[in-house]
Write a protein that holds these residues in place. Structure first.
Motif, PDB file in Angstrom:
ATOM      1  N   LEU A 121      57.716  39.849  76.755  1.00 48.31           N
ATOM      2  CA  LEU A 121      57.881  39.563  75.748  1.00 48.31           C
ATOM      3  C   LEU A 121      58.357  40.616  74.812  1.00 48.31           C
ATOM      4  CD1 LEU A 121      53.660  39.577  75.777  1.00 48.31           C
ATOM      5  CD2 LEU A 121      55.306  37.749  75.073  1.00 48.31           C
ATOM      6  N   CYS A 122      58.970  41.486  75.067  1.00 50.38           N
ATOM      7  CA  CYS A 122      59.104  42.791  74.880  1.00 50.38           C
ATOM      8  C   CYS A 122      60.996  42.773  74.714  1.00 50.38           C
ATOM      9  CB  CYS A 122      59.541  43.690  75.275  1.00 50.38           C
ATOM     10  SG  CYS A 122      58.265  44.733  75.447  1.00 50.38           S
ATOM     11  N   SER A 123      61.679  41.351  75.101  1.00 51.78           N
ATOM     12  CA  SER A 123      63.088  40.764  75.667  1.00 51.78           C
ATOM     13  C   SER A 123      63.079  40.569  74.142  1.00 51.78           C
ATOM     14  CB  SER A 123      63.171  39.852  76.546  1.00 51.78           C
ATOM     15  OG  SER A 123      62.908  37.916  75.921  1.00 51.78           O
ATOM     16  N   SER A 178      45.632  46.768  77.969  1.00 55.92           N
ATOM     17  CA  SER A 178      44.571  45.906  78.846  1.00 55.92           C
ATOM     18  C   SER A 178      45.320  46.605  80.706  1.00 55.92           C
ATOM     19  CB  SER A 178      45.073  44.244  78.823  1.00 55.92           C
ATOM     20  OG  SER A 178      45.818  43.852  79.631  1.00 55.92           O
ATOM     21  N   LEU A 179      46.339  46.923  80.370  1.00 56.27           N
ATOM     22  CA  LEU A 179      46.780  47.151  81.694  1.00 56.27           C
ATOM     23  C   LEU A 179      46.311  48.631  82.984  1.00 56.27           C
ATOM     24  CD1 LEU A 179      49.792  45.219  82.792  1.00 56.27           C
ATOM     25  CD2 LEU A 179      47.875  45.038  83.525  1.00 56.27           C
ATOM     26  N   GLY A 180      46.082  49.369  81.112  1.00 57.42           N
ATOM     27  CA  GLY A 180      46.110  51.134  81.572  1.00 57.42           C
ATOM     28  C   GLY A 180      47.648  52.321  81.348  1.00 57.42           C
ATOM     29  N   CYS A 181      48.266  51.456  80.436  1.00 52.02           N
ATOM     30  CA  CYS A 181      49.542  51.773  80.741  1.00 52.02           C
ATOM     31  C   CYS A 181      50.106  52.639  79.059  1.00 52.02           C
ATOM     32  CB  CYS A 181      51.190  50.388  80.864  1.00 52.02           C
ATOM     33  SG  CYS A 181      50.778  49.743  82.156  1.00 52.02           S
ATOM     34  N   PHE A 182      49.178  53.760  79.629  1.00 52.09           N
ATOM     35  CA  PHE A 182      48.555  54.056  77.896  1.00 52.09           C
ATOM     36  C   PHE A 182      50.326  54.907  77.001  1.00 52.09           C
ATOM     37  CE2 PHE A 182      44.354  54.108  79.541  1.00 52.09           C
ATOM     38  CZ  PHE A 182      43.576  53.055  78.145  1.00 52.09           C
ATOM     39  N   TYR A 183      50.776  55.495  78.446  1.00 49.83           N
ATOM     40  CA  TYR A 183      51.913  56.185  77.673  1.00 49.83           C
ATOM     41  C   TYR A 183      52.870  55.591  76.646  1.00 49.83           C
ATOM     42  CZ  TYR A 183      55.939  59.577  77.713  1.00 49.83           C
ATOM     43  OH  TYR A 183      57.147  59.947  77.406  1.00 49.83           O
ATOM     44  N   LYS A 184      52.884  53.678  77.997  1.00 52.20           N
ATOM     45  CA  LYS A 184      54.211  52.692  77.544  1.00 52.20           C
ATOM     46  C   LYS A 184      53.642  52.585  76.298  1.00 52.20           C
ATOM     47  CE  LYS A 184      57.700  50.162  78.436  1.00 52.20           C
ATOM     48  NZ  LYS A 184      58.823  50.847  78.049  1.00 52.20           N
ATOM     49  N   LEU A 193      55.346  52.075  70.649  1.00 54.23           N
ATOM     50  CA  LEU A 193      54.499  52.198  68.975  1.00 54.23           C
ATOM     51  C   LEU A 193      55.697  52.778  68.130  1.00 54.23           C
ATOM     52  CD1 LEU A 193      51.251  52.840  69.610  1.00 54.23           C
ATOM     53  CD2 LEU A 193      51.830  50.295  68.276  1.00 54.23           C
ATOM     54  N   HIS A 194      56.287  53.958  68.805  1.00 54.02           N
ATOM     55  CA  HIS A 194      56.932  54.959  68.613  1.00 54.02           C
ATOM     56  C   HIS A 194      58.050  53.575  68.627  1.00 54.02           C
ATOM     57  CE1 HIS A 194      59.900  58.636  68.088  1.00 54.02           C
ATOM     58  NE2 HIS A 194      59.135  59.277  67.548  1.00 54.02           N
ATOM     59  N   SER A 195      58.274  53.808  68.686  1.00 56.71           N
ATOM     60  CA  SER A 195      59.772  52.907  68.969  1.00 56.71           C
ATOM     61  C   SER A 195      60.099  52.082  67.506  1.00 56.71           C
ATOM     62  CB  SER A 195      60.508  51.839  70.118  1.00 56.71           C
ATOM     63  OG  SER A 195      59.185  50.768  70.785  1.00 56.71           O
ATOM     64  N   ASN A 234      54.243  64.960  73.668  1.00 49.07           N
ATOM     65  CA  ASN A 234      54.299  66.217  72.768  1.00 49.07           C
ATOM     66  C   ASN A 234      55.648  65.641  71.371  1.00 49.07           C
ATOM     67  OD1 ASN A 234      51.879  67.462  73.177  1.00 49.07           O
ATOM     68  ND2 ASN A 234      53.357  69.344  74.204  1.00 49.07           N
ATOM     69  N   ILE A 235      56.883  64.973  72.221  1.00 49.68           N
ATOM     70  CA  ILE A 235      57.769  64.209  71.543  1.00 49.68           C
ATOM     71  C   ILE A 235      57.479  63.242  70.711  1.00 49.68           C
ATOM     72  CG2 ILE A 235      60.070  63.040  71.685  1.00 49.68           C
ATOM     73  CD1 ILE A 235      60.787  65.213  74.170  1.00 49.68           C
ATOM     74  N   LEU A 236      56.635  62.685  71.677  1.00 48.69           N
ATOM     75  CA  LEU A 236      55.415  61.316  70.750  1.00 48.69           C
ATOM     76  C   LEU A 236      53.945  61.569  70.135  1.00 48.69           C
ATOM     77  CD1 LEU A 236      55.272  58.633  73.783  1.00 48.69           C
ATOM     78  CD2 LEU A 236      57.451  58.730  71.894  1.00 48.69           C
ATOM     79  N   PHE A 237      53.386  62.916  70.166  1.00 51.05           N
ATOM     80  CA  PHE A 237      52.839  62.882  69.145  1.00 51.05           C
ATOM     81  C   PHE A 237      53.287  64.241  68.126  1.00 51.05           C
ATOM     82  CE2 PHE A 237      49.405  65.934  68.537  1.00 51.05           C
ATOM     83  CZ  PHE A 237      48.264  65.055  68.300  1.00 51.05           C
ATOM     84  N   CYS A 238      53.647  64.651  68.149  1.00 52.08           N
ATOM     85  CA  CYS A 238      54.034  65.460  66.918  1.00 52.08           C
ATOM     86  C   CYS A 238      54.900  65.477  65.856  1.00 52.08           C
ATOM     87  CB  CYS A 238      54.659  66.768  67.584  1.00 52.08           C
ATOM     88  SG  CYS A 238      53.675  68.288  68.331  1.00 52.08           S
ATOM     89  N   GLY A 239      56.206  64.912  66.154  1.00 49.17           N
ATOM     90  CA  GLY A 239      56.769  63.756  64.590  1.00 49.17           C
ATOM     91  C   GLY A 239      55.656  62.984  64.154  1.00 49.17           C
TER      92      GLY A 239
END
Length: 557
Positions: free
Chosen positions: A478-480, A495-501, A506-508, A535-540
């Motif tokens: 789907l990301c291709s 649904s797979l719990g891949c929260f960091y991904k 979302l950031h990208s 932190n890189i994803l969160f602070c910006g």
């Protein structure tokens, strides 16, 4: 008022009928003497025109006129006063003046005339005509078109039905789910809501300027400068014009006291707040995201607390039967609940089946779901005179006698792969599922581009680890760049719990506000650890989220 009924036959009316003319002229003279009179004008399949009058219990047969070659098959007819209008499947309109005994045919070149309606009101001879690609308004006195609208030219929706709202306004039902009331010119019109004299304040943030509406949403979502939430934006040193700030405050004031108390509740979690604000703003994308995110955050947080870890290192979630994601989310639901819903759906289809094709679909679905006993019963119901009787009987025998021995497994797998290679994908997948090779079946389905079917099969037949592998490959697909459905991929990864991904995607995609709130919620639930990467994803994103307003003690970004 005289009534006219058009049967689903050809309508052809080319005559100067004396009986119709007399009825039209003597309508006012006889209305008091006759309690009820109805006129029916219709044609048969050959185009023969009939006029029938019904008075009380008496049916009178009127004139019969042979068909006219200049008109095609008549599709609809309308009659008002001395004017009769016919429309055919070729787009021709025929206007009859019964009093003057004159007719005039007009080719519109618009195709099938679906419906025609006279405007209400005495002496109002305007006519509304519906085609497959739009509608027109005609003046039957002057026999000329007043206005027109066509799909693809001046509107982006198709018209499903038409009628008159008042004597000078038309109402249209369209395929986008809207009912539109337009002037006779049939041009779109809009009215500024903020110019209307409203008795009570209306909560509608979309009445604000986009910048102000986004600020209002951010203000309700997050107030990091204070430990308690407030509904007074005047306390914030918001860098904007005073009147804009006043409009935002008006929207805040329009909220009900109950809603204000909920929003100011210190026990309201960030996830609950995000869900509530998405409903307040009518943001369907936000609502779906936070509904799925909230469910699986709680699920994986509970699994962490129970320390239920599988051998592969992935988290094994055991959802409570009282807390399932709604089935409207389909493939995003937990596997056990999704499988149960699919079984219920097949059983419902079984009850309603009325043909061999319907029965075959139910049997195929049951085989994929592992319900072999019931599938065999349906296969044996095939009648002897059906061309598929022999194949269904053999399949029933195969399903019943299949064993798990090595030679049997190897033979069936070889046959299945040969069938898939020769274009029999569905049949080959069924055979693989019969020998518990659903994981191989999913890989074949994905290889041949059947990604949705592979995800469905993984949910209903595979264990947690194998299903996760299939769904992760689906998310990558789907990301291709060729597919580019990253929003859908995010929901699958949730649904797979891949929260960091999910946070990275979302950031990208520049969903900075959603990414910041999501990562903060993950940290609070303990499903994500605070590190340099998070932190890189969160602070910006937080800085971006708060760019619209600053407190008196902070520096504007």
């Amino acid at each position: 008022m005289q009534y006219l009924k058009a049967l689903p036959l050809n309508l052809c009316f080319l005559l100067t009928p004396r009986s119709l003319l007399q009825d039209a002229e003597s309508k006012s003279e006889t209305s008091q003497a006759i309690s009820a009179r109805e006129h029916f004008v219709f044609t048969d399949t050959d185009g023969q025109v009939y006029h029938i009058t019904v008075e009380g219990n008496t049916v009178k047969d009127g004139a019969r006129i042979p068909p006219d070659g200049s008109m095609g098959s008549i599709a609809c007819i309308a009659w008002k006063g001395d004017t009769l209008v016919l429309g055919d499947v070729d787009g021709n309109l025929n206007f009859w003046d019964l009093k003057a005994r004159l007719s005039r045919g007009i080719p519109t070149h618009r195709g099938w005339v679906k419906k025609i309606r006279f405007a209400p009101g005495k002496g109002n001879q305007k006519l509304l005509v519906m085609y497959a690609d739009g509608a027109e308004v005609w003046d039957t006195k002057e026999v000329q078109m007043v206005s027109s609208m066509r799909f693809g030219r001046n509107v982006s929706y198709r018209i499903l039905d038409i009628d008159w709202c008042t004597s000078d306004k038309v109402v249209l039902a369209s395929d986008d789910g809207c009912i539109r009331v337009l002037e006779m010119a049939m041009k779109s019109a809009s009215y500024r809501m903020d110019e209307q004299d409203l008795s009570d304040p209306v909560w509608c943030p979309y009445l604000l300027l986009p910048r102000a509406a986004l600020t209002l949403k951010a203000f309700l979502l997050l107030q990091p400068w204070s430990g308690t939430f407030t509904m007074d934006i005047t306390q914030v040193d918001y860098i904007e014009k005073v009147e804009i700030k006043g409009l935002i405050q008006e929207q805040l004031n329009s909220l009900s006291n109950d809603m204000k108390s909920v929003l100011q509740d210190p026990e309201l979690s960030l996830l609950q707040r995000c869900l509530l604000i998405s409903r307040l703003f009518g943001d369907e994308s936000d609502l779906n995201f936070w509904t799925v995110a909230s469910h699986y955050m709680q699920l994986f947080a509970q699994a962490r607390q129970l320390s239920v870890i599988t051998e592969g290192g992935s988290e094994e979630t055991q959802p409570s039967s009282q807390n399932h994601l709604d089935i409207c989310h389909d493939i995003l639901c937990e596997s056990s609940y999704f499988q149960k819903s699919q079984l219920d759906r097949v059983h419902l289809q079984e009850v309603k089946r009325s043909s061999y094709e319907h029965t075959k679909k139910c049997a195929d679905q049951l085989l994929l779901l592992g319900q072999t006993d019931r599938a065999v019963q349906l296969l044996l119901e095939t009648s002897a005179d059906n061309p598929s009787y022999y194949c269904d009987s053999l399949k029933a025998c195969l399903v019943t006698t299949i064993t798990s021995s090595g030679p049997s497994q190897s033979t069936i797998k070889l046959v299945a792969t040969n069938m898939i290679a020769n274009g029999k994908l569905a049949e080959g997948v069924q055979l693989l599922c019969l020998i518990d090779k659903a994981a191989d079946a999913c890989r074949y389905l994905q290889t041949y581009g059947e990604w949705n079917r592979a995800a469905w099969l993984a949910k209903v037949r595979l264990n947690s680890a194998e299903s996760s592998d299939v769904l992760k490959r689906w998310a990558e697909h789907l990301c291709s760049p060729q597919v580019n459905q990253k929003s859908k991929a995010i929901m699958v990864l949730l649904s797979l719990g891949c929260f960091y991904k999910v946070g990275e995607m979302l950031h990208s995609m520049r969903y900075f506000d959603r990414a910041a709130l999501f990562i903060e919620a993950c940290l609070k639930f303990g499903v994500m650890e605070a590190n340099d990467s998070s932190n890189i994803l969160f602070c910006g994103p937080v800085i971006t989220l708060n760019v619209s307003y600053v407190t008196k003690d902070s520096v504007g970004a």
